[in-house]
Design a protein around this motif. Structure first.
Motif, PDB file in Angstrom:
ATOM      1  N   VAL A  48       9.637   1.219   5.704  1.00 39.39           N
ATOM      2  CA  VAL A  48      10.279   2.223   4.862  1.00 39.39           C
ATOM      3  C   VAL A  48       9.310   2.735   3.803  1.00 39.39           C
ATOM      4  N   ARG A  49       8.557   1.826   3.212  1.00 32.37           N
ATOM      5  CA  ARG A  49       7.590   2.292   2.205  1.00 32.37           C
ATOM      6  C   ARG A  49       6.616   3.275   2.841  1.00 32.37           C
ATOM      7  N   HIS A  50       6.264   2.993   4.102  1.00 32.36           N
ATOM      8  CA  HIS A  50       5.286   3.834   4.771  1.00 32.36           C
ATOM      9  C   HIS A  50       5.837   5.212   5.087  1.00 32.36           C
ATOM     10  N   ILE A  51       7.085   5.254   5.550  1.00 33.75           N
ATOM     11  CA  ILE A  51       7.590   6.505   6.138  1.00 33.75           C
ATOM     12  C   ILE A  51       8.455   7.319   5.182  1.00 33.75           C
ATOM     13  N   ALA A  52       9.094   6.652   4.193  1.00 37.93           N
ATOM     14  CA  ALA A  52      10.110   7.355   3.408  1.00 37.93           C
ATOM     15  C   ALA A  52       9.519   8.011   2.162  1.00 37.93           C
ATOM     16  N   ASP A  53      10.126   9.153   1.777  1.00 38.91           N
ATOM     17  CA  ASP A  53       9.771   9.783   0.506  1.00 38.91           C
ATOM     18  C   ASP A  53      10.600   9.174  -0.611  1.00 38.91           C
ATOM     19  N   ARG A  54      11.892   8.982  -0.310  1.00 39.62           N
ATOM     20  CA  ARG A  54      12.767   8.326  -1.275  1.00 39.62           C
ATOM     21  C   ARG A  54      13.485   7.187  -0.565  1.00 39.62           C
TER      22      ARG A  54
ATOM     23  N   GLU B 209       0.842  -1.188   0.000  1.00 42.96           N
ATOM     24  CA  GLU B 209       0.000   0.000   0.000  1.00 42.96           C
ATOM     25  C   GLU B 209       0.875   1.236   0.000  1.00 42.96           C
ATOM     26  N   SER B 210       0.563   2.184  -0.869  1.00 43.80           N
ATOM     27  CA  SER B 210       1.418   3.343  -0.974  1.00 43.80           C
ATOM     28  C   SER B 210       0.898   4.447  -0.082  1.00 43.80           C
ATOM     29  N   GLY B 211       1.738   5.466   0.057  1.00 42.84           N
ATOM     30  CA  GLY B 211       1.300   6.674   0.720  1.00 42.84           C
ATOM     31  C   GLY B 211       1.328   6.588   2.222  1.00 42.84           C
ATOM     32  N   ARG B 212       0.945   7.688   2.812  1.00 46.74           N
ATOM     33  CA  ARG B 212       1.075   7.785   4.251  1.00 46.74           C
ATOM     34  C   ARG B 212      -0.277   7.685   4.932  1.00 46.74           C
ATOM     35  N   GLN B 213      -0.987   6.561   4.758  1.00 47.09           N
ATOM     36  CA  GLN B 213      -2.170   6.388   5.587  1.00 47.09           C
ATOM     37  C   GLN B 213      -1.683   6.278   7.034  1.00 47.09           C
ATOM     38  N   ARG B 214      -2.457   6.801   7.955  1.00 43.27           N
ATOM     39  CA  ARG B 214      -2.056   6.684   9.365  1.00 43.27           C
ATOM     40  C   ARG B 214      -2.146   5.231   9.773  1.00 43.27           C
ATOM     41  N   LEU B 215      -1.157   4.800  10.545  1.00 40.20           N
ATOM     42  CA  LEU B 215      -1.268   3.487  11.172  1.00 40.20           C
ATOM     43  C   LEU B 215      -2.117   3.663  12.414  1.00 40.20           C
ATOM     44  N   THR B 216      -2.760   2.578  12.859  1.00 44.70           N
ATOM     45  CA  THR B 216      -3.574   2.691  14.064  1.00 44.70           C
ATOM     46  C   THR B 216      -2.937   1.874  15.176  1.00 44.70           C
ATOM     47  N   PRO B 217      -2.086   2.500  15.975  1.00 41.15           N
ATOM     48  CA  PRO B 217      -1.413   1.760  17.038  1.00 41.15           C
ATOM     49  C   PRO B 217      -2.388   1.364  18.140  1.00 41.15           C
TER      50      PRO B 217
ATOM     51  N   LEU C 132       6.926   9.840  14.668  1.00 38.00           N
ATOM     52  CA  LEU C 132       7.998  10.362  13.821  1.00 38.00           C
ATOM     53  C   LEU C 132       7.416  11.186  12.672  1.00 38.00           C
ATOM     54  N   GLU C 133       6.298  10.714  12.119  1.00 43.03           N
ATOM     55  CA  GLU C 133       5.676  11.455  11.012  1.00 43.03           C
ATOM     56  C   GLU C 133       5.121  12.800  11.482  1.00 43.03           C
ATOM     57  N   ASP C 134       4.491  12.791  12.664  1.00 43.87           N
ATOM     58  CA  ASP C 134       3.946  14.048  13.190  1.00 43.87           C
ATOM     59  C   ASP C 134       5.056  15.056  13.478  1.00 43.87           C
ATOM     60  N   LEU C 135       6.137  14.563  14.098  1.00 41.61           N
ATOM     61  CA  LEU C 135       7.234  15.464  14.453  1.00 41.61           C
ATOM     62  C   LEU C 135       7.844  16.077  13.206  1.00 41.61           C
ATOM     63  N   GLN C 136       7.950  15.274  12.156  1.00 36.70           N
ATOM     64  CA  GLN C 136       8.516  15.805  10.922  1.00 36.70           C
ATOM     65  C   GLN C 136       7.647  16.939  10.382  1.00 36.70           C
ATOM     66  N   ASP C 137       6.333  16.733  10.424  1.00 36.39           N
ATOM     67  CA  ASP C 137       5.439  17.761   9.921  1.00 36.39           C
ATOM     68  C   ASP C 137       5.492  19.019  10.780  1.00 36.39           C
ATOM     69  N   GLU C 138       5.541  18.830  12.113  1.00 40.19           N
ATOM     70  CA  GLU C 138       5.534  19.980  13.011  1.00 40.19           C
ATOM     71  C   GLU C 138       6.842  20.757  12.967  1.00 40.19           C
ATOM     72  N   LEU C 139       7.950  20.029  12.986  1.00 44.20           N
ATOM     73  CA  LEU C 139       9.252  20.675  13.173  1.00 44.20           C
ATOM     74  C   LEU C 139      10.054  20.783  11.892  1.00 44.20           C
ATOM     75  N   GLY C 140       9.524  20.270  10.801  1.00 40.55           N
ATOM     76  CA  GLY C 140      10.230  20.373   9.529  1.00 40.55           C
ATOM     77  C   GLY C 140      11.550  19.630   9.503  1.00 40.55           C
ATOM     78  N   LEU C 141      11.600  18.463  10.150  1.00 37.78           N
ATOM     79  CA  LEU C 141      12.851  17.709  10.237  1.00 37.78           C
ATOM     80  C   LEU C 141      13.140  16.960   8.943  1.00 37.78           C
ATOM     81  N   SER C 142      14.429  16.642   8.752  1.00 39.99           N
ATOM     82  CA  SER C 142      14.823  15.720   7.695  1.00 39.99           C
ATOM     83  C   SER C 142      15.295  14.436   8.363  1.00 39.99           C
ATOM     84  N   TYR C 143      14.870  13.300   7.829  1.00 40.05           N
ATOM     85  CA  TYR C 143      15.253  12.024   8.429  1.00 40.05           C
ATOM     86  C   TYR C 143      16.114  11.211   7.470  1.00 40.05           C
TER      87      TYR C 143
END
Lengths: 331, 335
Positions: free
Chosen positions: B217-223, A261-269, B196-207
């Motif tokens: 990785v597919r979930h979190i990474a842009d490249r 699945e692509s993209g950043r769907q939120r995970l539900t922890p 980690l995703e929220d913090l990146q959006d809030e603080l403009g971090l690069s990971y």
């Protein structure tokens, strides 16, 4: 035909702070040739259950209930009795192949030893059988490799040696406890293929214990989900993955990032952590982490009850509300 | 095109292998990282994936100058970090932080959580009062009252949150996340991923997100950059990589990941690699993957194979930022 039947199995360990109830009444059956997955997080009791079946728990463990292999009771048997069954009719594969193998014998000798422990064959014949087994589990140059010591092999190869030992006596049942957890994915694929080859060759049933729902999806027919020492949901692999009826199972599936699945769907922890097994409060053990929890959940512990089909059972008072539910709506 | 915030060029890291005995002569080198180049842009996650021993952790450590590079450069906002001394690095440490893999080993058991998080602030002289710590704890989803406890009182997921809070204390621009999830149970993992995703959006971090788990990785990474035996073999935007991986190693890696979907699992095509990763002390000539490459073994002619053995493939652009280091790259859809 029922091969293994586990009934109301409990395991307790005495500790200074009281009894630790690692397994609290587990019942399941394994049919001939079938593959059953047991899934759960660390500390859910999935390994202890299988050690209890094999009679491999330390002496201070208090085991009650019944484990029957083709009608024959295993709980309460002496170690000597059980060693006639272990390795011959039930074989076990552990997580760490390096500690399962003996460092001072060649792998060929160790496989041959497993053969000779249960069959009166000559050493020469046993070694030949060892070479055949190495070939089945996909070890290249089996004749040469049989003379290697475990330290001369990679982790994936060692685990395939362990699989070869497990299948050496054509067991009825192989119990594999996190067989690929320590391995890289490409090596995991090799080892799982070896395990399938071993099953095809021997026709053995498989109990596959893992925390990896992906491995469960691809290699089992039925699934048992464990939480806090109990089964909380059982069913066919399709029932569990496409229509879970226990919030914990739904939460586990929703918390997985997926490669398809692509993209950043939120995970539900799932919030919180599993409860301590030392003094469990009454009621459902998942209740403190469950978004659907109500008063009744804290008073009465739910038992496994039939849901969509007779074999799809869930331990939740409100399992009917989970029909068609999605993890992101519930959690 | 905007300027990258971190720019790594031709990075090499060798570790000496010494003989036993008194002389401990240098008998060879472990080629841990070999000619690695990549960029990290602002507010972006670069996933660095590969199997154990491929050099991904070493790459992260050399990037932060925690290990001296053997050759190559690491430019952070235009400044090369490789020649800098420890003292020269110190002011930059504020902006470049790391979260370690093992939340059990990376937190001092004798310090309270407040002390753990305050330590980097004290070192850099920016510690004022406890409200800073309370804010940080709240940022990572913990309570202010947790500050008086010790690390052992927390679960794995909470400890990793403490590790993240400590790394965030100095308001860094770049975070190296070295397998931050691999010690955690799945249900807990998801919470840290979301954080980690929220913090990146809030603080403009690069990971720089180092991991062996391609699903995360597919979930979190842009490249994503895929490493094998010290080299980057393929790099592409995440979705493109998983849709049309062109390097045989990436293809094998993707096909080996189990998907939690029984119907898909039953029909999926698996590419099973033969053999094991060769030793990084004597890596194969030419393409390092050829000893295990299914394409090399079954599809190529002898002259083509000779090219794999003699000529090291370099990263070649396939368009849209997709680069592959394979002479015979061919896109495959595997999921």
């Amino acid at each position: 035909m029922t091969l293994l039947s586990v009934e109301n199995l409990t395991v307790g360990f005495p500790t200074e702070d009281g009894q630790l109830r690692a397994v609290r009444g587990v019942s399941y059956e394994v049919n001939r040739g079938e593959s059953v997955g047991i899934v759960g997080e660390s500390g859910s009791g999935k390994s202890v259950t299988s050690l209890a079946i094999m009679g491999l728990l330390p002496r201070n463990a208090q085991v009650t209930g019944s484990v029957k292999l083709l009608g024959e009771e295993l709980v309460g048997r002496t170690d000597k009795d059980l060693s006639q069954i272990r390795g011959r009719r039930i074989a076990m594969i552990f997580q760490d192949p390096l500690t399962s193998l003996n460092p001072v014998y060649t792998v060929g000798d160790q496989i041959a030893e497993a053969v000779r422990a249960h069959h009166g064959v000559s050493k020469h014949d046993a070694l030949r059988r060892a070479t055949d087994l190495l070939d089945i589990v996909g070890i290249p140059n089996p004749k040469l490799r049989a003379r290697n010591y475990p330290h001369e092999m990679s982790g994936g190869m060692r685990q395939r040696i362990v699989i070869a030992i497990a299948m050496a006596n054509n067991p009825d049942l192989i119990i594999a406890d996190e067989p690929t957890t320590a391995l890289d994915v490409t090596v995991q694929a090799q080892v799982l293929e070896a395990l399938e080859a071993a099953r095809a060759e021997t026709g053995a049933a498989l109990v596959l214990i893992t925390h990896d729902l992906g491995v469960i999806a691809g290699h089992t027919d039925r699934v048992c989900v464990m939480y806090a020492g109990k089964l909380v949901e059982t069913g066919t692999v399709d029932e569990i993955f496409y229509g879970p009826r226990m919030p914990y199972t739904l939460g586990l599936l929703g918390s997985l990032p997926r490669i398809d699945e692509s993209g950043r769907q939120r995970l539900t922890p799932i919030t919180g952590a599993p409860p301590s097994l030392l003094n469990l409060p009454p009621g459902c053990p998942f209740s403190p982490r469950c978004p659907m929890t109500r008063d009744r959940c804290d008073d009465v512990e739910p038992v496994l009850t039939a849901t969509t089909g007779p074999d799809h059972r869930a331990a939740c008072h409100f399992h009917t509300e989970l029909a068609e539910a999605k993890a992101e709506d519930v959690f | 095109m905007t300027e990258p915030i971190v720019s790594v060029r031709n990075l090499v890291k060798h570790f000496p292998v010494r003989s036993r005995g008194v002389l401990r002569r240098r008998t060879g080198d472990v080629h841990a990282v070999c000619d690695v180049s990549f960029d990290i842009f602002a507010h972006e996650t670069l996933g660095l994936v590969g199997e154990s021993g491929c050099g991904k952790t070493t790459t992260g450590r050399v990037l932060l100058n925690l290990e001296p590079a053997t050759a190559g450069s690491v430019h952070y906002r235009g400044r090369d970090l490789v020649p800098l001394s420890r003292a020269q690095m110190r002011p930059l440490r504020k902006e470049l932080q790391i979260v370690f893999q093992d939340p059990y080993a990376s937190l001092d058991p004798r310090m309270t959580v407040t002390e753990l998080i305050a330590e980097p602030l004290r070192i850099h002289g920016t510690f004022h009062d406890r409200t800073q710590i309370h804010d940080l704890l709240r940022t990572v989803g913990l309570d202010a009252e947790h500050g008086n406890r010790y690390a052992h009182e927390f679960s794995g997921g909470q400890r990793q949150r403490i590790g993240v809070a400590r790394a965030l204390a100095l308001r860094p621009k770049v975070l190296v996340l070295d397998e931050p999830l691999s010690a955690l149970d799945v249900s807990v993992q998801a919470g840290v991923v979301n954080l980690l995703e929220d913090l990146q959006d809030e603080l403009g971090l690069s990971y720089l997100f180092i991991s062996h788990d391609l699903s995360v990785v597919r979930h979190i990474a842009d490249r994503v950059a895929v490493m094998y035996l010290g080299r980057i073999v393929e790099t592409a935007p995440a979705d493109q990589l998983f849709r049309e991986a062109a390097h045989p190693y990436t293809q094998a890696l993707i096909s080996a990941i189990p998907v939690p979907d029984p119907r898909k699992e039953r029909t999926r095509r698996r590419i099973i690699l033969s053999g094991d990763v060769p030793s990084p002390i004597t890596p194969p000539t030419g393409c390092r993957f050829r000893t295990r490459c299914p394409k090399y073994a079954t599809q190529l002619t002898d002259p083509e194979r000779r090219r794999c053995a003699e000529e090291t493939p370099t990263l070649t652009d396939r368009g849209q930022g997709h680069q592959t280091a394979c002479h015979y790259a061919e896109a495959l859809t595997l999921i």
